[in-house]
Design a protein around this motif. Structure first.
Motif, PDB file in Angstrom:
ATOM      1  N   TYR A  67       0.917  -1.237  -0.085  1.00  0.00           N
ATOM      2  CA  TYR A  67       0.081  -0.054  -0.027  1.00  0.00           C
ATOM      3  C   TYR A  67       0.803   1.183  -0.189  1.00  0.00           C
ATOM      4  O   TYR A  67       2.001   1.242   0.269  1.00  0.00           O
ATOM      5  CB  TYR A  67      -0.858   0.074   1.052  1.00  0.00           C
ATOM      6  N   ARG A  68       0.523   2.264  -0.356  1.00  0.00           N
ATOM      7  CA  ARG A  68       1.105   3.567  -0.440  1.00  0.00           C
ATOM      8  C   ARG A  68       0.252   4.495   0.465  1.00  0.00           C
ATOM      9  O   ARG A  68      -0.739   4.703   0.587  1.00  0.00           O
ATOM     10  CB  ARG A  68       1.012   4.238  -1.882  1.00  0.00           C
ATOM     11  N   LEU A  69       1.181   5.412   1.185  1.00  0.00           N
ATOM     12  CA  LEU A  69       0.671   6.218   2.186  1.00  0.00           C
ATOM     13  C   LEU A  69       1.002   7.602   1.662  1.00  0.00           C
ATOM     14  O   LEU A  69       2.338   7.947   1.315  1.00  0.00           O
ATOM     15  CB  LEU A  69       1.328   6.106   3.608  1.00  0.00           C
ATOM     16  N   CYS A  70       0.282   8.510   1.454  1.00  0.00           N
ATOM     17  CA  CYS A  70       0.328   9.984   1.019  1.00  0.00           C
ATOM     18  C   CYS A  70      -0.177  10.977   2.045  1.00  0.00           C
ATOM     19  O   CYS A  70      -1.226  10.718   2.552  1.00  0.00           O
ATOM     20  CB  CYS A  70      -0.237  10.167  -0.366  1.00  0.00           C
ATOM     21  N   LEU A  71       0.661  11.902   2.353  1.00  0.00           N
ATOM     22  CA  LEU A  71       0.287  13.113   3.235  1.00  0.00           C
ATOM     23  C   LEU A  71       0.395  14.183   2.525  1.00  0.00           C
ATOM     24  O   LEU A  71       1.564  14.676   1.838  1.00  0.00           O
ATOM     25  CB  LEU A  71       1.454  13.211   4.365  1.00  0.00           C
ATOM     26  N   TRP A  72      -0.671  14.843   2.350  1.00  0.00           N
ATOM     27  CA  TRP A  72      -0.686  16.064   1.510  1.00  0.00           C
ATOM     28  C   TRP A  72      -0.958  17.343   2.340  1.00  0.00           C
ATOM     29  O   TRP A  72      -1.805  17.068   3.524  1.00  0.00           O
ATOM     30  CB  TRP A  72      -1.928  16.352   0.559  1.00  0.00           C
ATOM     31  N   LEU A  73      -0.164  18.351   2.431  1.00  0.00           N
ATOM     32  CA  LEU A  73      -0.362  19.619   3.039  1.00  0.00           C
ATOM     33  C   LEU A  73      -0.694  20.796   2.071  1.00  0.00           C
ATOM     34  O   LEU A  73      -0.032  21.049   1.492  1.00  0.00           O
ATOM     35  CB  LEU A  73       0.802  20.003   3.882  1.00  0.00           C
ATOM     36  N   TYR A  74      -1.989  21.268   2.423  1.00  0.00           N
ATOM     37  CA  TYR A  74      -2.543  22.162   1.355  1.00  0.00           C
ATOM     38  C   TYR A  74      -2.605  23.457   2.100  1.00  0.00           C
ATOM     39  O   TYR A  74      -2.899  23.719   3.222  1.00  0.00           O
ATOM     40  CB  TYR A  74      -3.923  21.913   1.121  1.00  0.00           C
ATOM     41  N   GLY A  75      -2.319  24.751   1.548  1.00  0.00           N
ATOM     42  CA  GLY A  75      -2.190  26.151   1.773  1.00  0.00           C
ATOM     43  C   GLY A  75      -3.561  26.220   2.463  1.00  0.00           C
ATOM     44  O   GLY A  75      -4.502  25.651   1.914  1.00  0.00           O
ATOM     45  N   GLY A  76      -3.912  27.000   3.312  1.00  0.00           N
ATOM     46  CA  GLY A  76      -5.128  27.110   3.979  1.00  0.00           C
ATOM     47  C   GLY A  76      -5.309  26.350   5.291  1.00  0.00           C
ATOM     48  O   GLY A  76      -6.626  26.219   5.850  1.00  0.00           O
ATOM     49  N   GLY A  77      -4.536  25.202   5.365  1.00  0.00           N
ATOM     50  CA  GLY A  77      -4.814  24.644   6.791  1.00  0.00           C
ATOM     51  C   GLY A  77      -5.140  23.144   6.695  1.00  0.00           C
ATOM     52  O   GLY A  77      -5.766  22.898   7.491  1.00  0.00           O
ATOM     53  N   ILE A  78      -5.135  22.303   5.519  1.00  0.00           N
ATOM     54  CA  ILE A  78      -5.712  21.169   5.356  1.00  0.00           C
ATOM     55  C   ILE A  78      -4.783  20.090   5.299  1.00  0.00           C
ATOM     56  O   ILE A  78      -3.898  20.362   4.407  1.00  0.00           O
ATOM     57  CB  ILE A  78      -6.668  20.988   4.145  1.00  0.00           C
ATOM     58  N   LEU A  79      -4.732  19.036   6.267  1.00  0.00           N
ATOM     59  CA  LEU A  79      -3.675  17.900   6.035  1.00  0.00           C
ATOM     60  C   LEU A  79      -4.588  16.797   5.505  1.00  0.00           C
ATOM     61  O   LEU A  79      -5.554  16.347   6.230  1.00  0.00           O
ATOM     62  CB  LEU A  79      -2.934  17.676   7.601  1.00  0.00           C
ATOM     63  N   ARG A  80      -4.158  16.156   4.418  1.00  0.00           N
ATOM     64  CA  ARG A  80      -4.859  15.078   3.967  1.00  0.00           C
ATOM     65  C   ARG A  80      -3.920  13.980   4.017  1.00  0.00           C
ATOM     66  O   ARG A  80      -2.826  14.054   3.503  1.00  0.00           O
ATOM     67  CB  ARG A  80      -5.368  15.219   2.474  1.00  0.00           C
ATOM     68  N   VAL A  81      -4.348  12.777   4.624  1.00  0.00           N
ATOM     69  CA  VAL A  81      -3.839  11.479   4.701  1.00  0.00           C
ATOM     70  C   VAL A  81      -4.502  10.477   3.733  1.00  0.00           C
ATOM     71  O   VAL A  81      -5.755  10.444   3.594  1.00  0.00           O
ATOM     72  CB  VAL A  81      -3.922  10.906   6.140  1.00  0.00           C
ATOM     73  N   GLU A  82      -3.781   9.911   2.788  1.00  0.00           N
ATOM     74  CA  GLU A  82      -4.484   8.828   1.833  1.00  0.00           C
ATOM     75  C   GLU A  82      -3.697   7.624   2.088  1.00  0.00           C
ATOM     76  O   GLU A  82      -2.220   7.491   2.113  1.00  0.00           O
ATOM     77  CB  GLU A  82      -4.286   9.308   0.708  1.00  0.00           C
ATOM     78  N   VAL A  83      -4.305   6.320   2.148  1.00  0.00           N
ATOM     79  CA  VAL A  83      -3.737   5.181   2.083  1.00  0.00           C
ATOM     80  C   VAL A  83      -4.295   4.457   0.812  1.00  0.00           C
ATOM     81  O   VAL A  83      -5.520   4.117   0.780  1.00  0.00           O
ATOM     82  CB  VAL A  83      -4.132   4.205   3.299  1.00  0.00           C
ATOM     83  N   HIS A  84      -3.519   4.067  -0.389  1.00  0.00           N
ATOM     84  CA  HIS A  84      -3.965   3.464  -1.525  1.00  0.00           C
ATOM     85  C   HIS A  84      -3.675   1.973  -1.608  1.00  0.00           C
ATOM     86  O   HIS A  84      -2.444   1.621  -1.118  1.00  0.00           O
ATOM     87  CB  HIS A  84      -3.101   3.991  -2.582  1.00  0.00           C
ATOM     88  N   ASP A  85      -4.601   1.130  -1.659  1.00  0.00           N
ATOM     89  CA  ASP A  85      -4.252  -0.171  -1.835  1.00  0.00           C
ATOM     90  C   ASP A  85      -4.974  -0.790  -3.197  1.00  0.00           C
ATOM     91  O   ASP A  85      -5.705  -0.128  -3.800  1.00  0.00           O
ATOM     92  CB  ASP A  85      -4.644  -1.035  -0.553  1.00  0.00           C
ATOM     93  N   SER A  86      -4.512  -2.098  -3.224  1.00  0.00           N
ATOM     94  CA  SER A  86      -5.091  -2.746  -4.704  1.00  0.00           C
ATOM     95  C   SER A  86      -6.162  -3.666  -4.344  1.00  0.00           C
ATOM     96  O   SER A  86      -6.776  -4.396  -5.291  1.00  0.00           O
ATOM     97  CB  SER A  86      -4.016  -3.270  -5.401  1.00  0.00           C
ATOM     98  N   GLY A  87      -6.966  -3.735  -2.982  1.00  0.00           N
ATOM     99  CA  GLY A  87      -7.943  -4.693  -2.717  1.00  0.00           C
ATOM    100  C   GLY A  87      -9.215  -4.081  -3.324  1.00  0.00           C
ATOM    101  O   GLY A  87      -9.407  -2.944  -3.462  1.00  0.00           O
ATOM    102  N   GLY A  88     -10.177  -5.015  -3.350  1.00  0.00           N
ATOM    103  CA  GLY A  88     -11.455  -4.595  -3.658  1.00  0.00           C
ATOM    104  C   GLY A  88     -12.425  -4.305  -2.405  1.00  0.00           C
ATOM    105  O   GLY A  88     -11.752  -4.018  -1.104  1.00  0.00           O
TER     106      GLY A  88
END
Length: 136
Positions: A67-88
């Motif tokens: 799986y892939r873990l992505c952390l995004w920090l957007y201007g305006g003060g939003i932190l987004r955590v994403e976990v990408h997997d290949s399962g159904g």
């Protein structure tokens, strides 16, 4: 508009299907959150990273994959955590049964928003946190 509003900060890492990946994902997330100066929400973020990574391992990552873990920090003060997997399947928060089923309930309680997006193959489970805008 500042540069982060146009180009969010991104940290990402791929993890193999193995139990030790969850502590690794948590430490990776801790380093990014601390580097970005987001100390106020660090415990909530790390618990959500643990839950999403564990769910990916248990329910979303077929043998031989990861799986892939992505952390995004957007201007305006939003932190987004994403976990990408290949399962159904599409995960949902539900009442716990015995020892399992609490992960997404915790994510829903701690994060400001969460959801699931489709990808091919698999899905992306994400959550977002309002944080102090340290990028201004």
């Amino acid at each position: 508009m500042n540069e982060t509003e146009q180009h969010p900060l991104l940290r990402e890492r791929f993890y193999r299907r193995e139990r030790r990946s969850v502590p690794g994902a948590r430490e990776f997330a801790r380093a990014a959150v601390v580097e970005w100066g987001l100390h106020a929400r660090v415990d909530d973020v790390l618990l959500c990273v643990s839950e999403l990574a564990t769910n990916a391992l248990v329910h979303g990552v077929p043998p031989g994959r990861g799986y892939r873990l992505c952390l995004w920090l957007y201007g305006g003060g939003i932190l987004r955590v994403e976990v990408h997997d290949s399962g159904g399947g599409l995960p949902r928060a539900r009442e716990p049964d015995g020892e399992s089923g609490r992960g997404l309930l915790l994510v829903a309680a701690l994060a400001d928003m969460w959801g699931v997006g489709e990808r091919e193959p698999g899905k992306t489970v994400w959550c977002e946190f309002a944080v102090a805008d340290v990028t201004s």
